[in-house]
Design a protein around this motif. Structure first.
Motif: not given
Length: 102
Positions: A38-40, A48-52, A97-100
């Motif tokens: 869990k991030g922001f 994979g979810d964050r990449l999408f 930013l979203i990936l990290r």
């Protein structure tokens, strides 16, 4: 077949980056399976979810920029429309930013 598309250098670079990211993420997932975290973002996600989510966000940033670039030229009294490289850099920064941190 692709005559309707405006294949410019920024568009080609954008799609090449997407293909390279998908290949890289596939290899990374095979080598080191991901765990949910869990991030922001308001949900627990995998890489994979964050990449999408990041790719969707990057596409929307590019579409918004292209849609508003003519108006930006009027608002800011520019001779030409702003370069699409600006949206490319912004969208890749958002994707990173979203990936990290997502």
């Amino acid at each position: 077949m692709f005559d309707w598309m405006a294949w410019t250098t920024p568009v080609a670079v954008f799609f090449t980056c997407i293909v390279l990211m998908l290949i890289g993420m596939t290899v990374w997932e095979i080598k080191s399976p991901t765990a949910m975290r869990k991030g922001f973002l308001p949900i627990a996600t995998t890489r994979g979810d964050r990449l999408f989510i990041g790719l969707l966000s990057a596409a929307y940033v590019n579409l918004i920029f292209v849609g508003l670039s003519g108006r930006m030229a009027q608002w800011l009294s520019l001779e030409n429309e702003p370069s699409v490289w600006i949206s490319f850099v912004l969208s890749m920064a958002l994707l990173g930013l979203i990936l990290r941190k997502g």
